[in-house]
Each structure stands twice: as structure tokens, then as C-alpha cells.
Design an enzyme around this catalytic site. Structure first.
Site, PDB file in Angstrom:
ATOM      1  N   ASP A 100       0.822  -1.211   0.000  1.00 42.60           N
ATOM      2  CA  ASP A 100       0.000   0.000   0.000  1.00 42.60           C
ATOM      3  C   ASP A 100       0.859   1.266   0.000  1.00 42.60           C
ATOM      4  O   ASP A 100       0.507   2.243  -0.654  1.00 42.60           O
ATOM      5  CB  ASP A 100      -0.902  -0.013   1.249  1.00 42.60           C
ATOM      6  CG  ASP A 100      -1.981   1.053   1.196  1.00 42.60           C
ATOM      7  OD1 ASP A 100      -2.471   1.336   0.091  1.00 42.60           O
ATOM      8  OD2 ASP A 100      -2.334   1.611   2.251  1.00 42.60           O
TER       9      ASP A 100
ATOM     10  N   HIS B 268       4.338   4.914  -2.787  1.00 41.15           N
ATOM     11  CA  HIS B 268       4.704   6.283  -2.406  1.00 41.15           C
ATOM     12  C   HIS B 268       6.153   6.405  -1.948  1.00 41.15           C
ATOM     13  O   HIS B 268       6.889   7.286  -2.395  1.00 41.15           O
ATOM     14  CB  HIS B 268       3.809   6.766  -1.267  1.00 41.15           C
ATOM     15  CG  HIS B 268       2.354   6.689  -1.567  1.00 41.15           C
ATOM     16  ND1 HIS B 268       1.818   7.087  -2.765  1.00 41.15           N
ATOM     17  CD2 HIS B 268       1.305   6.267  -0.817  1.00 41.15           C
ATOM     18  CE1 HIS B 268       0.504   6.915  -2.726  1.00 41.15           C
ATOM     19  NE2 HIS B 268       0.180   6.415  -1.568  1.00 41.15           N
TER      20      HIS B 268
END
Ligand SMILES: NC(=O)c1ccc[n+]([C@@H]2O[C@H](COP(=O)([O-])OP(=O)(O)OC[C@H]3O[C@@H](n4cnc5c(N)ncnc54)[C@H](OP(=O)(O)O)[C@@H]3O)[C@@H](O)[C@H]2O)c1
Length: 505
Positions: free
Chosen positions: A251, A256
Site C-alpha cells: 500500500d 509512495h
């Protein structure tokens, strides 16, 4: 970093009734419009299955825009809402497309959007490939792969924006890339990472390359290690079904944090242009050392939050598998095998239900080559200076910590801070990160979007921590950290083994 202005276009959002559309996408487009940045011709068409009238959808969207958009203004919203319309259909089925294509054709004619379309896939990831196949079958991509057959001056464009998660592992990411490439040229594919829309991430380039102070010391000779953290105080909440299949590595870390790492670690590009920056980022990702299976357990720490007075333990949440070893906390150590970074580890950490919400890059410089202040009292026991922190959330800013003499006759040393709060400094409220990224899509600027090989490389780097080799680290994962703490003891132990500690400044 866009160098051109956005083209007029129609934004087609698949997944119009979804959470992302109403909480982020529409408010961010509204913000861009209210700042006068959206071309006046721009139109937005939402597509999802449940039937809705245009006006009903606009009113649904208004409350989320009111809650989430900076400086919401009723009159500006009313004007913006006229750009929005809805189309009900199952985007995985061919019968959705003749009507949608006819609607877009009429809108191009009426609004002057010249055949330009930005498709945004805000649907569950298993629908990405089926929808792309249908877009292709409906012949809605006349540029994309076929751009070279058109006159480049008059050619219109069709681009596709893909949300994360991009694949579930290396193989599925590569398969999705192959599917996309059948329909869209790489230059028309925008793999979005909203972290890269945040000002401070973009300002890493300015920080590094518009100053002479940092670049000469930005390497393994002067930097001891780098920490990149994304810590959240919230739990998994209503995303259990998705999260139990995903976890912190997939995730947050693969997407990111890996992007932030690439900006921090890349070489100086020859120009500040998308292709040159992406080429340098790609080299970083490809230089990440592949961790051998027997080194996995010692170079990671995994955890699941326990219960607390008003917190249900992750393991006890309805929907979490009984024997789930999905991590709600992960810390991994990566090594970049190139001349700049050999020997300087990068620690990536992300977790839920932690002590503070903070997303930051911590650059810890090495101590001076000769310690002339041996034996001088230090209130922290150890020097904690020589540290640069780039804060990404909740507030965007930077902190430089350096050792300083405590005034007085006795020699005593204490770290002091120089802080910059970007909001105070520049006076503007941060807009939702998706807005500037939308403008980049409309301008054809891919600087802040991931290249195919970059995504696959990022998956390759984290796969050892998701493979069987991570079982030892997952064995006793259940409730191994308290909510409101900084994660499992194994995360501190991992740093301590390297003679380091997580930043607590
Ligand atoms: N929410 C976030 O903050 C967030 C953050 C980062 C990434 N993402 C990603 O963004 C994507 C969307 O997330 P979300 O949270 O908005 O999901 P969501 O709330 O479940 O919304 C998805 C929407 O897609 C529509 N849909 C489902 N099947 C469809 C079909 N066959 N044709 C057309 N529309 C269909 C559904 O509406 P109907 O039932 O009316 O069709 C649904 O409302 C996901 O890939 C997610 O991983 C979300």
C-alpha cells in the site's frame, strides 16, 4: 514542473460513485477551476453503474467538495458544477461505449475540447484491464499507440490515468503494463501517485539542484543513512477487505515511499524535463540491491497493531482472516548499489495506529571525521545534529538540526534547529495533490508519473519482503505493537543492530 499549459479536454472518470472521486478528484478539479487554472472548455464526465441524473450527482458531490476543497465558494461551485455530467453504464461491458462515445463527440463539438480525452480509472484494480480493452474495442483511442500516423500539430490526444495499486506483485504489474501498452503509448499512460503532487516532494529537486550547499555532500561520503517514513495514527477502518489483501509494503512502501526515495537518491538530470528526470529515477530503482532470502528477516520489521481502550486490534477486525499475517507496519532497509550511495542504507517505514501522523525524509549526515569534542557533555548523550528533515505531512516544511555550543563558560554541546514551515513562508494553503497532477495530464507532462519500468523495478525491490523469505518476520506478527506506539520492538532493534535510531524530532 510543467512547461506547457493544459489543453482543453474531457476528463472521463470511471468509478464516478466512488469514494476517491467525491473526496479527492472532484474537489481537486474544483480547486484548480477556482484558481483559474482549468481551461474554460474542460468538461468532466463520471461513469459508473448506478443510474443518476446529472443534477443529483452534482448535489452529492457538493457536500464533499465543501468539506474538502480549500476556500469553497458557492458561486464558484455552481459555475464549476455545470462542467460535470454523469453517464450510467458498466464500463467493463461493450454496450456502455456507443452511448458514451456519442456523448463525448457531442461535447467535443459543443465545448471545443478538440477530441482530447483524459480517462481516469478510479475503480477497483481488477477492472483496469477490462475497461482498457473496452476503450480500445470502442475505438476511442485515436492517438495513443497510433500517434505517429497523425499530423502532430492537429492531432488530438487520449491519455489514461491509473490509480494505485498498480499490480499486486512484479508479475501482475508487468502483465498490466502489457495490457496498457496494447492500447496506449507509454507517453499517454499516467501512473499516478498523489504523493508526487505534494509540494514538498517536488521541492526536493529544487532543494537539491537550485542550491550549491547540499549537492556536494549528498552522497555516501557524508550521509550516514536516510529514513523515509509515512506514519499514520488512523487504523484500517472500513478498508479491511482491501487492506488484508494488501498490507503496508504494497500500500505504501512499493508505491509512495519508493517514489520519494527515487527523488532523494537520483543523479542530477541533464535537464528538468520529464524524460530526463524519469530516466534518473529509473536508474535508482534499478540499482536497489536484491536482498537474498536469508537476509530478509534481519533487514525488515513487520507488525500488526494490538487493541487498546478504544481501538480494536487489527487481528480482531471483522473481515481480517483468522491466520492473517498482513502487516499494518513495515520497516525495510534497502541498499542502493551505485557510486553515490554505496554503503549508505535507506530505511523505509510505514505503519498504521502509530504515535503521530508524520511523513518525512530524514537525511542523517555522518559525524565529523575527527571528533574534537570528545568528552564534552552532550545533553542527549550522543550527538543528534547534522540532520536534515524534509517534512511532507501533516505540515510541509524543512528542519536543519546542527550541533551548537551552549552559551556559558563551560563547553557543552546541544543540537539546535532551523525550521521552515512552507505554508507560513509562502502564505498559500496547500491544495489537494490531485489537482496539479490533473493539470500535468492535460499538459502532457509526465515528470511526476511513474514509468513502466520504474513500477516494475519498485515491485522487484520489495518482493523479497512479501515472499516466503519474510515468513520468519511474520511468524509472531499478531498484535506485536501497541496502538499509539512507534511500531514493534523489532523496528527499533533493526536500527539498533546498525547502530542507529528512528528520528523522533
Ligand atoms: N479512496 C481513496 O482514498 C483511494 C486512495 C488511493 C487509491 N485509490 C484507488 O482508487 C480506486 C477507486 O477507489 P475508491 O475508494 O473510490 O473505490 P470505491 O469507493 O469502491 O469506488 C469505485 C466505484 O467504481 C464503480 N464501479 C464498480 N464497477 C464498475 C463498473 N463495472 N463500471 C463502472 N463503474 C464501476 C462503483 O460504482 P457503481 O457501483 O455505481 O458502479 C464504485 O462506486 C481504487 O483502485 C483504489 O485502490 C483510492
Amino acid at each position: 514542473m510543467p512547461t506547457t499549459s493544459p489543453d482543453p479536454c474531457i476528463v472521463v472518470i470511471f468509478g464516478a460513485s466512488g469514494d476517491l472521486t467525491s473526496r479527492k478528484l472532484i474537489p481537486s478539479l474544483y480547486e484548480m477551476d477556482s484558481l483559474g487554472l482549468l481551461p474554460k472548455e474542460t468538461a468532466i464526465v463520471g461513469v459508473s453503474r448506478r443510474p443518476k441524473e446529472d443534477d443529483a450527482w452534482r448535489s452529492e458531490l457538493e457536500s464533499d467538495a465543501r468539506a474538502n476543497a480549500v476556500g469553497f465558494d458557492d458561486a464558484k461551485w455552481r459555475a464549476f458544477a455545470q462542467r460535470i455530467s454523469y453517464y450510467a453504464g458498466d464500463a467493463t461491458k461493450s454496450d456502455c461505449y456507443p452511448g458514451l462515445a456519442a456523448k463525448l463527440d457531442a461535447m467535443h463539438e459543443e465545448r471545443g475540447t478538440r477530441g482530447n480525452v483524459a480517462f481516469f480509472l478510479s475503480v477497483s484494480p481488477d477492472l483496469y484491464a477490462p475497461i482498457v480493452r473496452q476503450i480500445d474495442a470502442a475505438q476511442m483511442v485515436v492517438e495513443g499507440k497510433r500517434w505517429c500516423t497523425l499530423d502532430p500539430v492537429s492531432a488530438n490526444w487520449q491519455r489514461i490515468v491509473i490509480e494505485k495499486p498498480f499490480g499486486h506483485d512484479s508479475a501482475s504489474a508487468a502483465a498490466l503494463n502489457r495490457e496498457l501498452a496494447q492500447v496506449f503509448d507509454e507517453s499517454s499512460i499516467y501512473r499516478i501517485d498523489h504523493y508526487l503532487g505534494k509540494e514538498v516532494v517536488q521541492s526536493i529537486n529544487v532543494f537539491r539542484f537550485a542550491n550549491t550547499m547540499f549537492e556536494p555532500v549528498w552522497n555516501h561520503r557524508y550521509i550516514d543513512h536516510v529514513q523515509i517514513s509515512a506514519c499514520e495514527t488512523l487504523g484500517v477502518d472500513d478498508r479491511v477487505a482491501f487492506y488484508d489483501q494488501t498490507g503496508a509494503i504494497r500500500d505504501m512502501i512499493q508505491s509512495h515511499l519508493m517514489q520519494v526515495l527515487a527523488f532523494v537518491a537520483m543523479e542530477v538530470p541533464c535537464r528538468m524535463a520529464a524524460d530526463d528526470i524519469r530516466a534518473e529515477k529509473l536508474k535508482v530503482v534499478r540499482s536497489i540491491r536484491s536482498v537474498s532470502p536469508d537476509a530478509v528477516a534481519s533487514s525488515c520489521a513487520l507488525g500488526q497493531y494490538a487493541g487498546g481502550s478504544d481501538v480494536v486490534a487489527y487481528h480482531d477486525l471483522p473481515g481480517v482472516a483468522k491466520d492473517s499475517t498482513t502487516e499494518t507496519f513495515a520497516a525495510i532497509r534497502l541498499q542502493i548499489d551505485n557510486w553515490r550511495w554505496a554503503g549508505t542504507p535507506f530505511y523505509l517505514r510505514s505503519g498504521k495506529r502509530l504515535a503521530q501522523k508524520r511523513t518525512e525524509v530524514v537525511v542523517q549526515f555522518k559525524p565529523p571525521a575527527a571528533d574534537l569534542f570528545r568528552g564534552v557533555p552532550h545533553p542527549l548523550g550522543v550527538p543528534a545534529g547534522n540532520r536534515l528533515i524534509l517534512r511532507i505531512a501533516p505540515d510541509e516544511g524543512a528542519r536543519l538540526t546542527f550541533e551548537s555550543k551552549v552559551p556559558g563558560r563551560r563547553m557543552s554541546i546541544k543540537p539546535v534547529h532551523m525550521d521552515v514551515d512552507f505554508r507560513k513562508e509562502f502564505g498559500s494553503e496547500a491544495v489537494e495533490a490531485y489537482g496539479p497532477l490533473f493539470l500535468d495530464v492535460m499538459s502532457g507532462d509526465q515528470t511526476l508519473f511513474k514509468h513502466r519500468l520504474e513500477v516494475e523495478g519498485a515491485w522487484d525491490a520489495v518482493m523479497p519482503y512479501l515472499s516466503e523469505a519474510s515468513n520468519a518476520a511474520r511468524k509472531s506478527i499478531e498484535s506485536n505493537y501497541a496502538p499509539g506506539s512507534w511500531g514493534p520492538a523489532s523496528a527499533d532493534a533493526m536500527m539498533a543492530r546498525d547502530g542507529r535510531a528512528w528520528n523522533t524530532d
